[in-house]
Structures are given as structure tokens and as C-alpha cells.
Design a protein around this motif. Structure first.
Motif, PDB file in Angstrom:
ATOM      1  N   ASP A 133     -67.201  45.774  12.864  1.00 38.17           N
ATOM      2  CA  ASP A 133     -67.325  44.835  13.978  1.00 38.17           C
ATOM      3  C   ASP A 133     -66.169  44.975  14.961  1.00 38.17           C
ATOM      4  O   ASP A 133     -66.360  44.963  16.188  1.00 38.17           O
ATOM      5  N   SER A 134     -64.958  45.146  14.448  1.00 36.31           N
ATOM      6  CA  SER A 134     -63.804  45.322  15.324  1.00 36.31           C
ATOM      7  C   SER A 134     -63.897  46.623  16.106  1.00 36.31           C
ATOM      8  O   SER A 134     -63.616  46.671  17.317  1.00 36.31           O
ATOM      9  N   ALA A 135     -64.300  47.703  15.420  1.00 34.90           N
ATOM     10  CA  ALA A 135     -64.448  48.991  16.083  1.00 34.90           C
ATOM     11  C   ALA A 135     -65.486  48.923  17.189  1.00 34.90           C
ATOM     12  O   ALA A 135     -65.285  49.445  18.295  1.00 34.90           O
ATOM     13  N   LEU A 136     -66.593  48.260  16.911  1.00 32.04           N
ATOM     14  CA  LEU A 136     -67.671  48.161  17.891  1.00 32.04           C
ATOM     15  C   LEU A 136     -67.254  47.308  19.080  1.00 32.04           C
ATOM     16  O   LEU A 136     -67.535  47.651  20.236  1.00 32.04           O
ATOM     17  N   ASP A 137     -66.568  46.212  18.823  1.00 36.79           N
ATOM     18  CA  ASP A 137     -66.056  45.376  19.922  1.00 36.79           C
ATOM     19  C   ASP A 137     -65.128  46.175  20.833  1.00 36.79           C
ATOM     20  O   ASP A 137     -65.191  46.062  22.063  1.00 36.79           O
ATOM     21  N   SER A 138     -64.284  46.982  20.230  1.00 32.48           N
ATOM     22  CA  SER A 138     -63.303  47.742  21.009  1.00 32.48           C
ATOM     23  C   SER A 138     -63.955  48.777  21.903  1.00 32.48           C
ATOM     24  O   SER A 138     -63.656  48.872  23.100  1.00 32.48           O
ATOM     25  N   VAL A 139     -64.860  49.583  21.355  1.00 34.46           N
ATOM     26  CA  VAL A 139     -65.423  50.672  22.157  1.00 34.46           C
ATOM     27  C   VAL A 139     -66.365  50.154  23.240  1.00 34.46           C
ATOM     28  O   VAL A 139     -66.408  50.702  24.347  1.00 34.46           O
ATOM     29  N   THR A 140     -67.105  49.095  22.967  1.00 31.67           N
ATOM     30  CA  THR A 140     -68.007  48.565  24.004  1.00 31.67           C
ATOM     31  C   THR A 140     -67.228  47.847  25.098  1.00 31.67           C
ATOM     32  O   THR A 140     -67.612  47.896  26.273  1.00 31.67           O
ATOM     33  N   ALA A 141     -66.117  47.186  24.731  1.00 31.90           N
ATOM     34  CA  ALA A 141     -65.305  46.495  25.729  1.00 31.90           C
ATOM     35  C   ALA A 141     -64.657  47.471  26.705  1.00 31.90           C
ATOM     36  O   ALA A 141     -64.459  47.149  27.885  1.00 31.90           O
ATOM     37  N   MET A 142     -64.338  48.671  26.236  1.00 33.17           N
ATOM     38  CA  MET A 142     -63.684  49.670  27.088  1.00 33.17           C
ATOM     39  C   MET A 142     -64.682  50.478  27.911  1.00 33.17           C
ATOM     40  O   MET A 142     -64.288  51.267  28.774  1.00 33.17           O
ATOM     41  N   ASP A 143     -65.957  50.310  27.676  1.00 30.48           N
ATOM     42  CA  ASP A 143     -67.003  51.111  28.314  1.00 30.48           C
ATOM     43  C   ASP A 143     -67.556  50.372  29.531  1.00 30.48           C
ATOM     44  O   ASP A 143     -68.141  49.302  29.388  1.00 30.48           O
ATOM     45  N   PRO A 144     -67.425  50.911  30.760  1.00 34.46           N
ATOM     46  CA  PRO A 144     -67.977  50.248  31.942  1.00 34.46           C
ATOM     47  C   PRO A 144     -69.486  50.027  31.857  1.00 34.46           C
ATOM     48  O   PRO A 144     -70.020  49.099  32.478  1.00 34.46           O
ATOM     49  N   GLY A 145     -70.167  50.864  31.079  1.00 36.89           N
ATOM     50  CA  GLY A 145     -71.613  50.708  30.923  1.00 36.89           C
ATOM     51  C   GLY A 145     -72.005  49.961  29.666  1.00 36.89           C
ATOM     52  O   GLY A 145     -73.168  50.013  29.242  1.00 36.89           O
ATOM     53  N   GLY A 146     -71.057  49.264  29.053  1.00 37.77           N
ATOM     54  CA  GLY A 146     -71.301  48.612  27.769  1.00 37.77           C
ATOM     55  C   GLY A 146     -72.471  47.660  27.757  1.00 37.77           C
ATOM     56  O   GLY A 146     -73.149  47.513  26.737  1.00 37.77           O
ATOM     57  N   ALA A 147     -72.745  47.006  28.887  1.00 42.65           N
ATOM     58  CA  ALA A 147     -73.832  46.025  28.926  1.00 42.65           C
ATOM     59  C   ALA A 147     -75.197  46.662  28.739  1.00 42.65           C
ATOM     60  O   ALA A 147     -76.178  45.971  28.416  1.00 42.65           O
ATOM     61  N   THR A 148     -75.295  47.989  28.938  1.00 43.91           N
ATOM     62  CA  THR A 148     -76.577  48.681  28.803  1.00 43.91           C
ATOM     63  C   THR A 148     -76.755  49.323  27.428  1.00 43.91           C
ATOM     64  O   THR A 148     -77.796  49.916  27.167  1.00 43.91           O
ATOM     65  N   ARG A 149     -75.741  49.206  26.573  1.00 46.47           N
ATOM     66  CA  ARG A 149     -75.764  49.926  25.292  1.00 46.47           C
ATOM     67  C   ARG A 149     -76.322  49.062  24.164  1.00 46.47           C
ATOM     68  O   ARG A 149     -76.237  47.842  24.184  1.00 46.47           O
ATOM     69  N   GLN A 150     -76.810  49.765  23.157  1.00 42.90           N
ATOM     70  CA  GLN A 150     -77.156  49.140  21.884  1.00 42.90           C
ATOM     71  C   GLN A 150     -76.660  50.054  20.778  1.00 42.90           C
ATOM     72  O   GLN A 150     -76.889  51.270  20.823  1.00 42.90           O
ATOM     73  N   VAL A 151     -75.961  49.470  19.792  1.00 34.90           N
ATOM     74  CA  VAL A 151     -75.295  50.285  18.783  1.00 34.90           C
ATOM     75  C   VAL A 151     -75.377  49.594  17.428  1.00 34.90           C
ATOM     76  O   VAL A 151     -75.253  48.370  17.336  1.00 34.90           O
ATOM     77  N   GLY A 152     -75.564  50.385  16.370  1.00 37.81           N
ATOM     78  CA  GLY A 152     -75.441  49.911  15.002  1.00 37.81           C
ATOM     79  C   GLY A 152     -74.386  50.724  14.287  1.00 37.81           C
ATOM     80  O   GLY A 152     -74.314  51.950  14.483  1.00 37.81           O
ATOM     81  N   VAL A 153     -73.551  50.076  13.481  1.00 38.86           N
ATOM     82  CA  VAL A 153     -72.456  50.751  12.779  1.00 38.86           C
ATOM     83  C   VAL A 153     -72.352  50.215  11.354  1.00 38.86           C
ATOM     84  O   VAL A 153     -72.429  48.998  11.147  1.00 38.86           O
ATOM     85  N   VAL A 154     -72.162  51.117  10.400  1.00 43.67           N
ATOM     86  CA  VAL A 154     -71.906  50.718   9.011  1.00 43.67           C
ATOM     87  C   VAL A 154     -70.726  51.520   8.496  1.00 43.67           C
ATOM     88  O   VAL A 154     -70.684  52.747   8.650  1.00 43.67           O
ATOM     89  N   GLY A 155     -69.756  50.818   7.901  1.00 47.67           N
ATOM     90  CA  GLY A 155     -68.604  51.461   7.293  1.00 47.67           C
ATOM     91  C   GLY A 155     -68.556  51.214   5.799  1.00 47.67           C
ATOM     92  O   GLY A 155     -69.545  50.807   5.195  1.00 47.67           O
ATOM     93  N   ARG A 156     -67.390  51.438   5.202  1.00 42.56           N
ATOM     94  CA  ARG A 156     -67.267  51.330   3.748  1.00 42.56           C
ATOM     95  C   ARG A 156     -67.590  49.924   3.245  1.00 42.56           C
ATOM     96  O   ARG A 156     -68.245  49.754   2.226  1.00 42.56           O
ATOM     97  N   GLU A 157     -67.094  48.910   3.946  1.00 45.33           N
ATOM     98  CA  GLU A 157     -67.315  47.529   3.505  1.00 45.33           C
ATOM     99  C   GLU A 157     -67.696  46.630   4.670  1.00 45.33           C
ATOM    100  O   GLU A 157     -67.406  45.429   4.655  1.00 45.33           O
ATOM    101  N   SER A 158     -68.345  47.195   5.678  1.00 44.51           N
ATOM    102  CA  SER A 158     -68.646  46.418   6.874  1.00 44.51           C
ATOM    103  C   SER A 158     -69.890  46.953   7.569  1.00 44.51           C
ATOM    104  O   SER A 158     -70.285  48.103   7.380  1.00 44.51           O
ATOM    105  N   ALA A 159     -70.492  46.094   8.390  1.00 48.69           N
ATOM    106  CA  ALA A 159     -71.657  46.475   9.181  1.00 48.69           C
ATOM    107  C   ALA A 159     -71.688  45.621  10.438  1.00 48.69           C
ATOM    108  O   ALA A 159     -71.299  44.446  10.408  1.00 48.69           O
ATOM    109  N   ALA A 160     -72.144  46.199  11.545  1.00 55.96           N
ATOM    110  CA  ALA A 160     -72.195  45.461  12.803  1.00 55.96           C
ATOM    111  C   ALA A 160     -73.273  46.046  13.700  1.00 55.96           C
ATOM    112  O   ALA A 160     -73.581  47.237  13.629  1.00 55.96           O
ATOM    113  N   THR A 161     -73.833  45.192  14.564  1.00 58.90           N
ATOM    114  CA  THR A 161     -74.792  45.644  15.560  1.00 58.90           C
ATOM    115  C   THR A 161     -74.442  45.004  16.892  1.00 58.90           C
ATOM    116  O   THR A 161     -73.912  43.885  16.932  1.00 58.90           O
ATOM    117  N   PHE A 162     -74.715  45.717  17.983  1.00 61.35           N
ATOM    118  CA  PHE A 162     -74.383  45.236  19.321  1.00 61.35           C
ATOM    119  C   PHE A 162     -75.557  45.498  20.248  1.00 61.35           C
ATOM    120  O   PHE A 162     -76.121  46.601  20.251  1.00 61.35           O
TER     121      PHE A 162
END
Length: 284
Positions: A63-92
Motif C-alpha cells: 500500500d505504501s509503495a503504491l501510494d508513492s508511485v501514483t502520487a509522483m505520477d502526473p497521470g496517476g488519476a488515469t491508472r489502475q494498479v494491483g500489487v501483492v508483496g510478501r505480507e501485503s496487498a493493495a489496489t488503486f
């Protein structure tokens, strides 16, 4: 313009995706052995894959990784992303993604986690059906669980524009051809029914590159049967024995990955029986 599931099961990570888009597998999925998996879609930013995997490898939660990369991306509002790590999962899902759009992400009670997301879907029932299928399929391999979720999403209506392509990519230590760590890597780039075709290909992949299962010792009546079957397909055991003839036949039909020393894999035995029943020239 896509629906996908990103998940972890034990040490395996992977993505399954389908879309009314040419060669969706060339854009959306990414995974790294021992690290995690990512799906980037809607107005996909392929650079998210190495960026997010790098952050996961450094120990950052999904969740932290996803928040960081989308916040830095000027086109972030158009993106959709799913991420799963060792002990975490997040969707945007960005505010400018085309409806219906949304997702769900959870870390399970057991050794698993998932993120499911989609945009331009017929409705939220697609994501709900995928989540039910994931939860109901516990106990099978990760590629099969991912496929079950994709099939359920497709059956629930999937992409509102129709069907065109699908893909699955799974990594796991020691899996796949030459035990390279690739447990599944399949794409259906342009097809009228891509999810059904992907299911057929995954069954073939697991036959060619899967680990041996339900291995029975090559002895007694079974050894005699296998020797007879091998003769039928042109690989007489002769002076070298049944196991050597089995190795020769398996090399001819590309089943080397399923060979087991001193025994025979259940699916290899079934394939040998089918080949022998079809006649001596069946594998040539």
C-alpha cells in the motif's frame, strides 16, 4: 479496459488478466521471484512494474509503495494498479478511470493475499465473482486459482466492450522449465474466446513443465504395462530397460520435466496410454 487478479500463494506470485485489448499480456502483468507481483492497467504505465517490485524488494509494504508511485505520477488519476508483496496487498483506481471501475485487496488468514481490479466492466459483479472464485479455489496451485478467478470474471460479463486477449504469469522458486522459477507464462493475444483458450494452454503448460505428481514405482505389473505401451509407440525397452525407454519417449514428446527417477508420473502414464491406444505412429 481490463480485469485482473494479482495474488500470492505461499512462495508463488502471479497475475491473470483479460481485456478487449490486443496482447494484454504484453502490458499488464509483472512478477519477481521472492518479491511480489504487479498489474498495471487502465491507462497503464509499464514503468510501475519495476518501480513497485523494487520497492517491495526493499521491504516497503504494497500500500505504501503504491501510494508513492501514483502520487509522483502526473497521470496517476488515469491508472489502475494491483500489487501483492510478501505480507501485503493493495489496489488503486484513479479518479479518471472509466466506469465501472474498482477493486478489492486483502491479505488472507493463511499464506496468501490478493488484489482484484477492473475498469470498463459491466459492473461490480465482475470483481465480486472473481473474489468468490479465488476464495472457493483454495487448495490448488496458484496458476489454477488465478485462472479460476479469471474464468469467473469473464462469466460475470468481464470487459463491457467484449473479449480479445488474456494472459497469466506466475513465478515460484524452482518452478517451470529448467526450474527457472517461471511457473506459468502464457498469452492469448487475439482470440474470440481468450479466457477459454488460456485455460487450454495452462493445462498443456502444466503437462509439459509441471513437477511430477502421483508418482508410482516402475515395478511389477506397472513396469510390464509401461514396457508394453512403450513398444506400441516405438520405444522397446530392450536391453536398456523400461526406464531408459521411458526417458527416450518422454524426450521425443517433450515431457522431460515430468519424469521421476524410478517411477512414472500419473499424467505421463495417462498420456502414454493414450498414445499407445492411438497406434505406433501417434507421437511421430
Amino acid at each position: 479496459m481490463t480485469f485482473s487478479i494479482v495474488a500470492r500463494e505461499g512462495e508463488a506470485y502471479g497475475v491473470a488478466v483479460a481485456s478487449k485489448f490486443l496482447a494484454v499480456g504484453a502490458v499488464v502483468p509483472g512478477a519477481r521471484v521472492g518479491v511480489g507481483a504487479v498489474a498495471t492497467q487502465s491507462w497503464a504505465r509499464v514503468a510501475y512494474i519495476p518501480e513497485l517490485l523494487g520497492r517491495l524488494e526493499a521491504g516497503e509494504p504494497a500500500d505504501s509503495a503504491l501510494d508513492s508511485v501514483t502520487a509522483m505520477d502526473p497521470g496517476g488519476a488515469t491508472r489502475q494498479v494491483g500489487v501483492v508483496g510478501r505480507e501485503s496487498a493493495a489496489t488503486f483506481t484513479g479518479d479518471e478511470c472509466t466506469p465501472w471501475c474498482g477493486g478489492v485487496a486483502r491479505v488472507g488468514d493463511g499464506d496468501s493475499a490478493y488484489a482484484i481490479q477492473g475498469n470498463i466492466l459491466v459492473g461490480p459483479e465482475v470483481v465480486a465473482a472473481m473474489e468468490r472464485a479465488w476464495l472457493d479455489s483454495a487448495g490448488v496451485t496458484l496458476p489454477q486459482r488465478l485462472l479460476a478467478a479469471l474464468v469467473a470474471g469473464d462469466a460475470a460479463g468481464g470487459d463491457a466492450r467484449g473479449r480479445q486477449s488474456a494472459a497469466i504469469y506466475v513465478v515460484e522458486p524452482g518452478a517451470g522449465y529448467d526450474r527457472s522459477g517461471v511457473a506459468a507464462d502464457l498469452r492469448v493475444d487475439d482470440h474470440a474466446d481468450p479466457v477459454t483458450e488460456l485455460r487450454r494452454l495452462l493445462d498443456e503448460w502444466e503437462m509439459y513443465f509441471g513437477r511430477p505428481e502421483d508418482v508410482r514405482p516402475l515395478e511389477g505389473d506397472l513396469a510390464a504395462e509401461v514396457g508394453h505401451l512403450l513398444e506400441r509407440v516405438g520405444h522397446s525397452p530392450g536391453e536398456h530397460g523400461v526406464e531408459a525407454a521411458l526417458v527416450a519417449w518422454a524426450g521425443e514428446v517433450n515431457y522431460e520435466s515430468r519424469l521421476a527417477t524410478g517411477g512414472i508420473d500419473r499424467r505421463v502414464l495417462e498420456a502414454l496410454r493414450a498414445s499407445a491406444a492411438a497406434g505406433p505412429a501417434a507421437d511421430r
